[in-house]
Enzyme design. Structure first.
Site, mmCIF file in Angstrom:
data_model
loop_
_atom_site.group_PDB
_atom_site.id
_atom_site.type_symbol
_atom_site.label_atom_id
_atom_site.label_comp_id
_atom_site.label_asym_id
_atom_site.label_seq_id
_atom_site.Cartn_x
_atom_site.Cartn_y
_atom_site.Cartn_z
ATOM 1 N N CYS A 1 -134.210 51.403 67.993
ATOM 2 C CA CYS A 1 -133.685 50.050 67.837
ATOM 3 C C CYS A 1 -132.170 50.132 67.810
ATOM 4 C CB CYS A 1 -134.185 49.482 66.521
ATOM 5 S SG CYS A 1 -133.742 47.786 66.269
ATOM 6 N N THR B 1 -126.411 66.716 64.089
ATOM 7 C CA THR B 1 -125.618 65.871 64.989
ATOM 8 C C THR B 1 -124.195 66.421 65.124
ATOM 9 O OG1 THR B 1 -126.967 63.992 64.344
ATOM 10 C CG2 THR B 1 -124.850 63.485 65.373
ATOM 11 N N ALA C 1 -130.997 70.264 57.391
ATOM 12 C CA ALA C 1 -131.699 70.644 56.151
ATOM 13 C C ALA C 1 -132.820 69.687 55.757
ATOM 14 C CB ALA C 1 -130.690 70.732 55.004
#
Ligand code: PLP
Length: 343
Positions: A286, A72, A160
């Site tokens: 969600c 990210t 990882a």
């Protein structure tokens, strides 16, 4: 009581023994990798060893590996390129999808190479010269052969914990000579491409996991996983012949099965199977308490109802034939019950 069966390897894979041992050893390394004394050099050696291990698994040069806190963070670099527009493939993971930017002029492209929900492997489209490409290879590393050098991409993102390393560490792969604007600035670590003292424990774990993952891949471990996935797919389609096996027929990760069960909500399936001792995921996200149908499945042409009735079953080398056959039996029985309740 039967032991639980973990079938959510695409969410995160169990920690490999090699990674655990490397992390425990790294905990006792005192130095800061930026220090020039012996203690610092010992920490530096550990980081550089891991860099070479990750590079070997990804098929790039060690100097092209920039350690980050995960995929990210690495993907944030796509949004910081000096271009006018960032286009992202509609089935890409949210971390790439979040970097989209509209505009006229110079473009960059973000592409999900192996999809985490469906396992579908998609090559990026041909690009005009000068359009930089970031590939999300998070789900591919260690499961299918991949070479960054051959991919032609300028950047790739890796995490990882998807191949048996620890959570919270990953890498941005940046082609030699390609300029990026780092997402974190400050100290000059990672050759000025990611500031902050390196997470040497996580990095050591990632390196050891990358090496072990590559060894398993070369040994054909995932071919056995693919056989089990296919056994499961057949058993489920025989037990409930109205299901849709998403991506069946396309190039797919060896371990992933995305199944739509008409009339049975994904999150209800997840809960029912959790109670029965199996961990799987819904193909839906969600947020703020509201379950949204999967963007990925909508982008693939499934309707809102179908996209909300999907589950992802993702296997790994620790799963057995007995596990998948039991899963199929219990899932089919639960599905029949759910349909009879709805009738
Ligand atoms: N890309 C893909 C395809 C993923 O499956 C994930 C994790 O779910 C990510 C990116 C993000 O990885 P991380 O949360 O470790 O940064």
């Amino acid at each position: 009581m039967k032991a639980r069966v973990y079938l959510d390897w695409n969410a995160t894979a169990p920690l490999r023994d090699e990674a655990r041992a490397a992390m425990i050893a790294a905990m006792d390394v005192v130095g800061n990798p930026s220090s020039v004394h012996a203690e610092g050099r010992a920490a530096r050696a550990l980081v550089e060893r891991a860099r070479a291990q990750v590079a070997a698994a990804v098929g790039c040069k060690p100097a092209e590996v920039v350690f980050t806190s995960g995929a990210t963070e690495a993907a944030a670099v796509l949004g910081r390129l000096s271009v006018d527009a960032v286009e992202v493939d509609p089935t890409a993971h949210d971390c790439l999808w979040a970097q989209r930017r509209e505009g006229e002029g110079r473009r960059a492209l973000g592409w999900g190479y192996a999809n985490n929900e469906t396992g579908v492997i998609a090559e990026p489209p041909a690009r005009e010269a000068g359009v930089p490409l970031m590939l999300d290879i998070v789900q591919a590393v260690g499961k299918v052969p991949f070479s960054f050098a051959w991919s032609g991409a300028e950047m790739a993102v890796v995490s990882a914990h998807k191949f048996g390393g620890p959570k919270g560490v990953g890498a941005l792969i940046v082609r030699d000579g390609f300029e990026i604007a780092p997402a974190l600035t400050g100290g000059g670590q990672e050759m000025g491409r990611r500031a902050g003292t390196e997470n040497i424990i996580g990095i050591a774990g990632m390196g050891a996991a990358a090496e072990a993952a590559q060894r398993d891949l070369d040994a054909g471990v995932w071919e056995r996983v693919a056989e089990l996935r296919n056994i499961l797919e057949t058993a489920l389609s025989l037990g409930a012949n109205n299901t849709i096996s998403v991506g069946n027929g396309a190039a797919r990760l060896p371990n992933t099965l995305c199944l739509i069960a008409p009339g049975w909500k994904g999150e209800t399936q997840v809960m029912a199977m959790d109670l029965a001792g199996f961990a799987v995921s819904a193909g839906s996200a969600c947020s703020s308490g509201k379950v949204k149908a999967s963007r990925v499945l909508r982008a693939m042409g499934f309707d809102e109802a179908q996209a909300a009735q999907a589950i992802r079953i993702s296997l790994g080398p620790g799963v057995t034939k007995d596990d998948v056959l039991r899963f199929a039996d219990i899932w089919c029985a639960q599905y029949a019950k759910a349909l009879s309740r709805a009738a």
